[in-house]
Design a protein around this motif. Structure first.
Motif, mmCIF file in Angstrom:
data_model
loop_
_atom_site.group_PDB
_atom_site.id
_atom_site.type_symbol
_atom_site.label_atom_id
_atom_site.label_comp_id
_atom_site.label_asym_id
_atom_site.label_seq_id
_atom_site.Cartn_x
_atom_site.Cartn_y
_atom_site.Cartn_z
ATOM 1 N N VAL A 109 -26.840 55.535 -12.880
ATOM 2 C CA VAL A 109 -27.053 54.065 -12.353
ATOM 3 C C VAL A 109 -25.378 53.467 -12.818
ATOM 4 O O VAL A 109 -25.811 52.264 -12.133
ATOM 5 C CB VAL A 109 -28.136 53.618 -13.584
ATOM 6 C CG1 VAL A 109 -28.942 52.360 -13.926
ATOM 7 C CG2 VAL A 109 -30.215 54.514 -13.583
ATOM 8 N N GLY A 110 -24.711 53.416 -13.655
ATOM 9 C CA GLY A 110 -23.256 52.663 -13.640
ATOM 10 C C GLY A 110 -22.758 53.007 -12.442
ATOM 11 O O GLY A 110 -22.267 51.457 -12.029
ATOM 12 N N ARG A 111 -22.839 53.572 -11.804
ATOM 13 C CA ARG A 111 -22.265 54.227 -10.456
ATOM 14 C C ARG A 111 -22.570 53.113 -9.679
ATOM 15 O O ARG A 111 -22.240 52.428 -8.767
ATOM 16 C CB ARG A 111 -22.589 55.411 -10.454
ATOM 17 C CG ARG A 111 -21.699 55.991 -8.999
ATOM 18 C CD ARG A 111 -21.436 57.578 -8.103
ATOM 19 N NE ARG A 111 -22.438 57.476 -8.292
ATOM 20 C CZ ARG A 111 -22.590 57.889 -6.634
ATOM 21 N NH1 ARG A 111 -21.810 57.367 -5.922
ATOM 22 N NH2 ARG A 111 -23.707 58.665 -6.267
ATOM 23 N N ALA A 112 -24.333 53.000 -9.541
ATOM 24 C CA ALA A 112 -24.785 52.377 -8.481
ATOM 25 C C ALA A 112 -24.485 51.016 -8.824
ATOM 26 O O ALA A 112 -24.533 49.714 -7.494
ATOM 27 C CB ALA A 112 -26.456 52.674 -8.535
ATOM 28 N N ARG A 113 -24.495 50.728 -10.300
ATOM 29 C CA ARG A 113 -24.142 49.389 -10.196
ATOM 30 C C ARG A 113 -22.995 48.795 -9.667
ATOM 31 O O ARG A 113 -22.366 47.729 -9.183
ATOM 32 C CB ARG A 113 -24.513 48.992 -11.802
ATOM 33 C CG ARG A 113 -25.629 48.340 -12.429
ATOM 34 C CD ARG A 113 -25.818 48.090 -13.694
ATOM 35 N NE ARG A 113 -25.371 48.601 -14.777
ATOM 36 C CZ ARG A 113 -25.869 49.585 -14.956
ATOM 37 N NH1 ARG A 113 -27.303 49.996 -15.589
ATOM 38 N NH2 ARG A 113 -25.167 50.052 -16.688
ATOM 39 N N ARG A 114 -21.545 49.592 -10.206
ATOM 40 C CA ARG A 114 -20.195 49.798 -9.784
ATOM 41 C C ARG A 114 -19.840 49.622 -8.020
ATOM 42 O O ARG A 114 -19.158 48.786 -7.441
ATOM 43 C CB ARG A 114 -19.509 50.610 -10.096
ATOM 44 C CG ARG A 114 -19.276 50.657 -11.453
ATOM 45 C CD ARG A 114 -18.216 51.256 -12.228
ATOM 46 N NE ARG A 114 -18.433 52.465 -12.283
ATOM 47 C CZ ARG A 114 -19.553 53.405 -12.783
ATOM 48 N NH1 ARG A 114 -20.102 53.229 -13.828
ATOM 49 N NH2 ARG A 114 -19.651 54.544 -12.462
ATOM 50 N N TRP A 115 -20.979 50.083 -7.507
ATOM 51 C CA TRP A 115 -21.070 50.379 -5.770
ATOM 52 C C TRP A 115 -21.546 49.046 -5.826
ATOM 53 O O TRP A 115 -20.864 48.301 -4.669
ATOM 54 C CB TRP A 115 -21.653 51.386 -5.346
ATOM 55 C CG TRP A 115 -22.275 51.523 -4.102
ATOM 56 C CD1 TRP A 115 -20.977 52.217 -3.278
ATOM 57 C CD2 TRP A 115 -22.740 51.134 -3.230
ATOM 58 N NE1 TRP A 115 -21.051 51.656 -1.838
ATOM 59 C CE2 TRP A 115 -22.659 51.623 -2.273
ATOM 60 C CE3 TRP A 115 -24.208 50.257 -4.081
ATOM 61 C CZ2 TRP A 115 -23.079 50.407 -0.653
ATOM 62 C CZ3 TRP A 115 -24.797 49.876 -2.447
ATOM 63 C CH2 TRP A 115 -24.573 50.006 -1.498
ATOM 64 N N ALA A 116 -22.576 48.544 -6.294
ATOM 65 C CA ALA A 116 -23.000 47.387 -5.717
ATOM 66 C C ALA A 116 -21.998 46.124 -5.899
ATOM 67 O O ALA A 116 -22.211 45.456 -5.249
ATOM 68 C CB ALA A 116 -24.754 47.339 -6.415
ATOM 69 N N ARG A 117 -21.826 46.145 -6.924
ATOM 70 C CA ARG A 117 -20.606 44.663 -7.142
ATOM 71 C C ARG A 117 -19.683 44.112 -6.066
ATOM 72 O O ARG A 117 -19.518 43.395 -5.994
ATOM 73 C CB ARG A 117 -20.360 45.118 -8.765
ATOM 74 C CG ARG A 117 -21.202 45.007 -9.653
ATOM 75 C CD ARG A 117 -20.482 44.641 -11.304
ATOM 76 N NE ARG A 117 -21.652 44.602 -12.146
ATOM 77 C CZ ARG A 117 -21.894 42.796 -12.196
ATOM 78 N NH1 ARG A 117 -21.880 41.746 -11.558
ATOM 79 N NH2 ARG A 117 -22.694 43.174 -13.509
ATOM 80 N N VAL A 129 -33.777 51.494 -9.036
ATOM 81 C CA VAL A 129 -32.382 52.450 -9.790
ATOM 82 C C VAL A 129 -32.702 53.418 -10.578
ATOM 83 O O VAL A 129 -33.166 54.556 -10.506
ATOM 84 C CB VAL A 129 -31.306 52.943 -9.041
ATOM 85 C CG1 VAL A 129 -30.390 54.290 -9.758
ATOM 86 C CG2 VAL A 129 -30.303 52.015 -8.217
ATOM 87 N N THR A 130 -33.286 52.940 -11.484
ATOM 88 C CA THR A 130 -32.744 53.639 -12.802
ATOM 89 C C THR A 130 -34.638 54.098 -12.872
ATOM 90 O O THR A 130 -34.387 55.308 -12.644
ATOM 91 C CB THR A 130 -33.458 52.399 -14.474
ATOM 92 O OG1 THR A 130 -32.050 52.492 -14.106
ATOM 93 C CG2 THR A 130 -34.036 53.222 -15.840
#
Length: 161
Positions: A17-25, A51-52
């Protein structure tokens, strides 16, 4: 208007989920949506929730997609989709008091302009859309009213495409 679609494969590990947030930003910044803009914060929260839900409730890998410019002609819409291989439909719940889970789809419902789900392949895709708003119509410098057909980049305080 051309629609730009980007996507990321997300593994079934909740740490993804953290990786998805960084990618999205990074993709939002690349589309001209600044990291400090409320729109970016809203989209990252929506992505985090979807994603979660996919990785926690299905235990399956998922695909995160963001589509830019998919809506209203003047402002555009950002669409977020999370597809997984579980055919079970999403089940909105209501969290009580100090519950630590059960608020995800309530948040999506409250923050997105629209959301829903549809079957996709052997699984499903849950999507939400956020409209990129232009500033309210008001007299521009010189007393000229700003209205439909005026590019967002020309409206002070509006998001540019």
């Amino acid at each position: 208007m051309q629609v730009l679609q980007v996507q990321l494969e997300v593994g079934p590990d909740p740490a993804e989920v953290g990786r998805a947030r960084r990618w999205a930003r990074s993709r939002l910044a690349g589309s001209g949506i600044g990291d400090d803009e409320p729109l970016a914060e809203t989209l990252v929260l929506l992505i985090s929730e979807l994603v979660t839900n996919a990785v926690v409730h299905t235990g399956c890998p998922a695909v995160l997609r963001m589509l830019f410019g998919a809506g209203a002609a003047e402002a555009g819409t950002v669409r977020v989709e999370v597809a997984d291989t579980c055919a079970r439909p999403p089940r909105p719940r209501h969290a009580d008091g100090d519950d630590t889970n059960g608020r995800g789809l309530e948040l999506v419902d409250g923050l997105a302009d629209r959301w829903g789900w549809r079957p996709e392949g052997a699984g499903k895709s849950i999507w939400c859309e956020v409209d990129r708003c232009v500033a309210p119509r008001s007299p521009a410098p010189g007393g000229v009213a700003v209205g439909p057909g005026v590019p967002a980049a020309m409206v002070p305080g509006a998001y540019s495409a």
